[in-house]
Design a protein around this motif. Structure first.
Motif, PDB file in Angstrom:
ATOM      1  N   UNK A 147       7.496  80.773  11.295  1.00 59.32           N
ATOM      2  CA  UNK A 147       8.431  81.558  12.093  1.00 59.32           C
ATOM      3  C   UNK A 147       9.331  80.663  12.927  1.00 59.32           C
ATOM      4  N   UNK A 148       8.775  79.626  13.479  1.00 55.53           N
ATOM      5  CA  UNK A 148       9.540  78.685  14.295  1.00 55.53           C
ATOM      6  C   UNK A 148      10.675  78.058  13.483  1.00 55.53           C
ATOM      7  N   UNK A 149      10.408  77.798  12.202  1.00 56.33           N
ATOM      8  CA  UNK A 149      11.390  77.159  11.324  1.00 56.33           C
ATOM      9  C   UNK A 149      12.292  78.159  10.612  1.00 56.33           C
ATOM     10  N   UNK A 150      12.125  79.453  10.891  1.00 56.67           N
ATOM     11  CA  UNK A 150      12.983  80.462  10.261  1.00 56.67           C
ATOM     12  C   UNK A 150      12.547  80.883   8.876  1.00 56.67           C
ATOM     13  N   UNK A 151      11.306  80.555   8.493  1.00 55.92           N
ATOM     14  CA  UNK A 151      10.833  80.880   7.144  1.00 55.92           C
ATOM     15  C   UNK A 151      10.127  82.237   7.145  1.00 55.92           C
ATOM     16  N   UNK A 152      10.895  83.299   7.240  1.00 57.92           N
ATOM     17  CA  UNK A 152      10.320  84.644   7.323  1.00 57.92           C
ATOM     18  C   UNK A 152       9.631  85.024   6.022  1.00 57.92           C
TER      19      UNK A 152
END
Length: 449
Positions: free
Chosen positions: A402-407
């Motif tokens: 989530x922190x890296x935008x990998x939903x």
């Protein structure tokens, strides 16, 4: 004054919650709606548009609810993490759930009820306490009902105002063509699994400290709120409405009804690439209104509300997934990770920059809870003069996605682990109540050593 250690022990005690949903409730709610319509007619006001054909929830799906008070507070905290109502500017709203740490009591053979403190609080803050605790119980029941109805799927709860703001201007502060309609659901439940279409249920939940008759009125009004969002065809969107009765003397009861329908489905198309959930959102300006079916050859004018049409399905599915991700990162105290998931109209600015003293939240805490390494944020306060520490966060490996935008990767992995999460409510290493949700979020509290 009960010792803090005893309060924490009570929070972990599993208890029964009474659920009421039958044909008698359907009739009582219909009568309450008719009476309200008559009063509106006398005042020359237009009758509300309500969900037609409300039905009971089956006893197999929602006949009973068995959970600990700490699970209720976790559900409430996750639900209000993006609420933006207090001085925390949306970054630490979820800690508000902790004010109910002494409000509920029960036991393995008892029905849950208000404690002495909960009854005392109700004398002064009736609407606030009943409304917020009503959210916790209603959403816990909604998750149970939908999980049983759709095995092999996960259920995500999404704040409806935040999701709708990505496409519509809800009030005068929002840029774009305003809907001017104050009726809308409080939450959406997205029932999903990777690679399949999502099924979305508008949810309205309320609470009160009165008797069962007050629930009839609340459910009649709630049916107008869920009617305000159509996903797909006219009146085909399934929905859930709840009213939690929290009497000052006696067990609490969740009154629940549903509407069924073939709509609410956000189908996936080949034009929607697998990684679309990772793409950032921009505000849309969808013209408000719901298009009724034609009357013979005549096109009917739109009625107030919000219509998610087939051309919006892929976009709205992305809105729900990314708003859910924002709620998780806010629950873990990470403003920078949260703002990437929200549009300007959804409140991006509330997660950047200044936060008021004692109301902010920082993702700099970590720990292991029931064997799960987690990262998140902590909060220290006094509970009956004793210093206690609360932790809220997410399983570390899932949070890194989530922190890296990998939903998309987060959803794939949390789905694969859906049956592996521990069910215990007490961690003997942490020495306090712990709640773990299927979305990987964790809420824990202990007396400070």
């Amino acid at each position: 004054m009960k010792p803090a250690a005893d309060v924490l022990s009570d929070l972990a005690q599993m208890s029964n919650v009474a659920v009421h949903s039958d044909s008698g409730l359907v009739g009582s709610v219909a009568a309450a709606a008719a009476e309200d319509d008559e009063k509106r007619k006398e005042k020359e006001n237009e009758a509300l548009r309500r969900k037609p054909d409300l039905q009971p929830i089956s006893a197999k799906e929602g006949g009973s609810l068995h959970l600990a008070p700490w699970n209720v507070l976790h559900t409430l905290g996750r639900a209000i993490a993006l609420a933006r109502r207090g001085a925390g500017r949306g970054l630490a709203e979820h800690w508000g759930s902790l004010k109910y740490s002494q409000a509920l009591i029960g036991g393995s053979t008892d029905y849950m009820r208000l404690s002495a403190e909960g009854r005392e609080t109700a004398e002064h803050y009736k609407a606030l306490q009943s409304g917020e605790l009503g959210i916790g119980f209603a959403l816990a029941l909604a998750e149970q009902v939908l999980s049983q109805r759709h095995p092999g799927h996960l259920v995500s709860i999404v704040p409806a105002d935040t999701a709708l703001r990505a496409g519509w201007a809800l009030n005068s502060r929002d840029k774009g063509p305003r809907s001017g309609y104050r009726y809308r659901p409080r939450f959406f439940a997205e029932v999903w699994k990777p690679g399949a279409e999502s099924l979305v249920f508008p949810i309205e939940c309320r609470g009160h400290h009165g008797n069962a008759a007050a629930s009839d009125d609340q459910l009649a009004t709630a049916s107008a709120h869920v009617e305000a969002v159509h996903i797909g065809g006219w009146n085909g969107t399934p929905s859930l409405v709840f009213s939690t009765e929290l009497p000052l003397d006696g067990p609490l009861t969740v009154h629940a009804l549903q509407s069924k329908g073939e709509g609410g489905r956000l189908s996936r198309h080949a034009s929607s690439p697998e990684g679309a959930l990772d793409d950032r959102l921009e505000d849309k300006n969808i013209y408000p209104g719901i298009q009724p079916p034609p009357d013979g050859d005549e096109t009917q004018p739109p009625v107030p509300g919000f219509h998610v049409k087939p051309e919006h399905y892929g976009w709205f599915r992305r809105v729900l997934a990314r708003t859910t991700a924002a709620g998780l990162t806010a629950f873990a105290g990470d403003g920078a990770a949260t703002l990437q998931y929200l549009t300007k109209r959804q409140g991006q600015r509330h997660f950047a920059g200044f936060a008021h003293a004692a109301a902010g939240s920082v993702q700099d805490a970590q720990g292991e809870f029931l064997g799960i390494p987690c990262v998140g944020t902590d909060h220290v306060f006094r509970l009956n003069r004793t210093r206690v520490e609360a932790f809220s966060g997410v399983a570390e490996d899932l949070f890194r996605h989530l922190e890296a935008g990998r939903v998309e990767q987060y959803r794939n992995e949390v789905y694969a682990r859906r049956a592996t999460w521990p069910r215990e409510t007490w961690d003997h290493e942490w020495w306090g109540p712990v709640s773990v949700h299927p979305d990987g979020s964790v809420l824990a509290m202990r007396v400070l050593p």
